[in-house]
Design an enzyme around this catalytic site. Structure first.
Site, PDB file in Angstrom:
ATOM      1  N   ASP A  44      -5.848  -5.315   6.879  1.00  0.00           N
ATOM      2  CA  ASP A  44      -5.341  -6.694   6.799  1.00  0.00           C
ATOM      3  C   ASP A  44      -3.831  -6.698   7.050  1.00  0.00           C
ATOM      4  O   ASP A  44      -3.209  -7.762   7.122  1.00  0.00           O
ATOM      5  CB  ASP A  44      -5.721  -7.380   5.479  1.00  0.00           C
ATOM      6  CG  ASP A  44      -5.181  -6.670   4.245  1.00  0.00           C
ATOM      7  OD1 ASP A  44      -4.598  -5.574   4.393  1.00  0.00           O
ATOM      8  OD2 ASP A  44      -5.352  -7.216   3.134  1.00  0.00           O
ATOM      9  N   LYS A 113     -13.154  -2.032   3.130  1.00  0.00           N
ATOM     10  CA  LYS A 113     -12.160  -1.523   2.162  1.00  0.00           C
ATOM     11  C   LYS A 113     -11.686  -2.684   1.301  1.00  0.00           C
ATOM     12  O   LYS A 113     -11.483  -3.789   1.824  1.00  0.00           O
ATOM     13  CB  LYS A 113     -10.971  -0.881   2.891  1.00  0.00           C
ATOM     14  CG  LYS A 113      -9.853  -0.425   1.934  1.00  0.00           C
ATOM     15  CD  LYS A 113      -8.842   0.502   2.603  1.00  0.00           C
ATOM     16  CE  LYS A 113      -7.772  -0.205   3.382  1.00  0.00           C
ATOM     17  NZ  LYS A 113      -6.934  -1.153   2.600  1.00  0.00           N
ATOM     18  N   GLU A 115      -9.077  -3.576  -2.341  1.00  0.00           N
ATOM     19  CA  GLU A 115      -7.987  -3.062  -3.179  1.00  0.00           C
ATOM     20  C   GLU A 115      -8.308  -3.241  -4.664  1.00  0.00           C
ATOM     21  O   GLU A 115      -8.860  -4.276  -5.051  1.00  0.00           O
ATOM     22  CB  GLU A 115      -6.685  -3.806  -2.845  1.00  0.00           C
ATOM     23  CG  GLU A 115      -6.251  -3.608  -1.403  1.00  0.00           C
ATOM     24  CD  GLU A 115      -4.950  -4.315  -1.058  1.00  0.00           C
ATOM     25  OE1 GLU A 115      -4.266  -4.846  -1.972  1.00  0.00           O
ATOM     26  OE2 GLU A 115      -4.598  -4.323   0.134  1.00  0.00           O
ATOM     27  N   GLU A 182      -2.017   4.695  -1.751  1.00  0.00           N
ATOM     28  CA  GLU A 182      -0.807   4.226  -1.065  1.00  0.00           C
ATOM     29  C   GLU A 182       0.385   4.169  -2.028  1.00  0.00           C
ATOM     30  O   GLU A 182       0.269   3.651  -3.158  1.00  0.00           O
ATOM     31  CB  GLU A 182      -1.046   2.824  -0.474  1.00  0.00           C
ATOM     32  CG  GLU A 182       0.203   2.272   0.218  1.00  0.00           C
ATOM     33  CD  GLU A 182      -0.046   1.051   1.082  1.00  0.00           C
ATOM     34  OE1 GLU A 182      -1.203   0.595   1.192  1.00  0.00           O
ATOM     35  OE2 GLU A 182       0.942   0.547   1.654  1.00  0.00           O
TER      36      GLU A 182
HETATM   37  O1  KIV Z   1      -3.950  -2.954   5.851  1.00  0.00           O
HETATM   38  C1  KIV Z   1      -3.659  -1.767   6.081  1.00  0.00           C
HETATM   39  O2  KIV Z   1      -3.240  -1.390   7.191  1.00  0.00           O
HETATM   40  C2  KIV Z   1      -3.836  -0.822   5.007  1.00  0.00           C
HETATM   41  C3  KIV Z   1      -3.197   0.521   5.177  1.00  0.00           C
HETATM   42  C4  KIV Z   1      -1.743   0.395   4.982  1.00  0.00           C
HETATM   43  C5  KIV Z   1      -3.808   1.531   4.307  1.00  0.00           C
HETATM   44  O3  KIV Z   1      -4.423  -1.127   4.024  1.00  0.00           O
END
Ligand code: KIV
Length: 281
Positions: A44, A113, A115, A182
């Protein structure tokens, strides 16, 4: 050969480092895939690097599906992970499953993915139960920028470090197939990596993680302005692009582009006939 959840897990077990880069469109996905990267993240972060937003919060499901589709058309072998945007999974478990499903069905991603730690374990469990692999994301999670009060390194205090270790164990237990770490101290990333059976993928974490991920604009030197400490510029593509565009402008203005080799020919007879007709009009 297509990289899968099993490929990444095997890489952790054998110590073969996992390579992951972001991509947001067909052309870049094709280039990155052809180089042999194991996984592509449709992050994102596209909100910032492709759409010019200040942070990732305004990114929508429609944005993510649009870009994931393009990446999936370009990537043959890389494992494609699509980010679940802000507010697509936080409100309810049902939302989370529906939106994860859209990224797989409409976007053609191989995994999603999201968070967070303990607070999203229910979502992870439900998405995994729908046969969708989930990559978790801990530490400096950009969707929490307002809660953190900026993009700040996480896990520096004892309490915070303990919580991150606990979160990592919880998301693994909930069924996550991998976790992005991260913006956390290297030694903490090493502890988390040694405690988990699933691969850790670091960004601003540690070389001891099972793999690394970077935003391609950052690592190719395309990002304008500030980049984080953890970014290494592996190429200066921005300067190469600026030079090419400047040359195009100069040659077009000078009339040296297009040259003969860039134009199409026609039989002289046809042209002569045309010119004759023009004159007689
Ligand atoms: O959105 C993204 O590019 C990410 C990376 C920084 C891991 O989540």
């Amino acid at each position: 050969m297509k990289n899968t959840v099993s490929t990444l897990l095997k890489q952790k077990q054998t110590g073969d480092k996992i390579t992951m880069l972001t991509a947001y469109d067909y052309t870049m996905a094709k280039i990155i895939d052809e180089c042999g990267v194991n996984a592509i993240l449709v992050g994102d972060s596209l909100g910032m690097v492709m759409l010019g937003y200040e942070n990732t919060l305004p990114v929508t499901m429609e944005d993510m599906i649009h870009h994931t589709k393009a990446v999936a058309r370009g990537a043959e072998n890389a494992f494609i992970v699509a980010d679940m945007p802000f507010m697509s999974y936080q409100v309810s478990v049902q939302d989370a499953v529906i939106n994860a499903g859209r990224l797989i069905k409409e976007g053609n991603a191989n995994a999603v993915k999201l968070e967070g730690g303990a607070e999203v374990c229910e979502q992870i469990r439900a998405i995994v139960n729908a046969s969708i692999p989930v990559v978790a994301h801990l530490g400096l999670t950009p969707q929490s920028v307002n809660a953190f009060g900026g993009f700040k390194v996480q896990g520096k205090s004892l309490e915070n470090a303990r919580r991150l270790i606990d979160d990592a164990l919880k998301i693994q237990e909930a069924g996550a197939c991998s976790v992005v770490l991260e913006g956390i101290p290297a030694k903490l990333a090493d502890i988390i990596t040694s405690k988990l059976n699933i691969p850790t993928i670091g960004i601003g974490a540690s070389a001891g993680c099972d793999g690394q991920v970077l935003v391609y604009q950052d690592m190719l030197g395309l990002t304008i302005g500030h980049t984080a400490k953890f970014v290494k510029k592996f190429a200066n593509a921005g300067d190469a692009m600026r030079q090419g565009i400047t040359d195009y402008i100069n040659e077009t203005k000078a009339g040296t582009f297009p040259a003969q080799e860039h134009t199409y020919s026609i039989d002289d007879d046809v042209i002569n006939e045309l010119l004759k007709e023009e004159k007689s009009e």
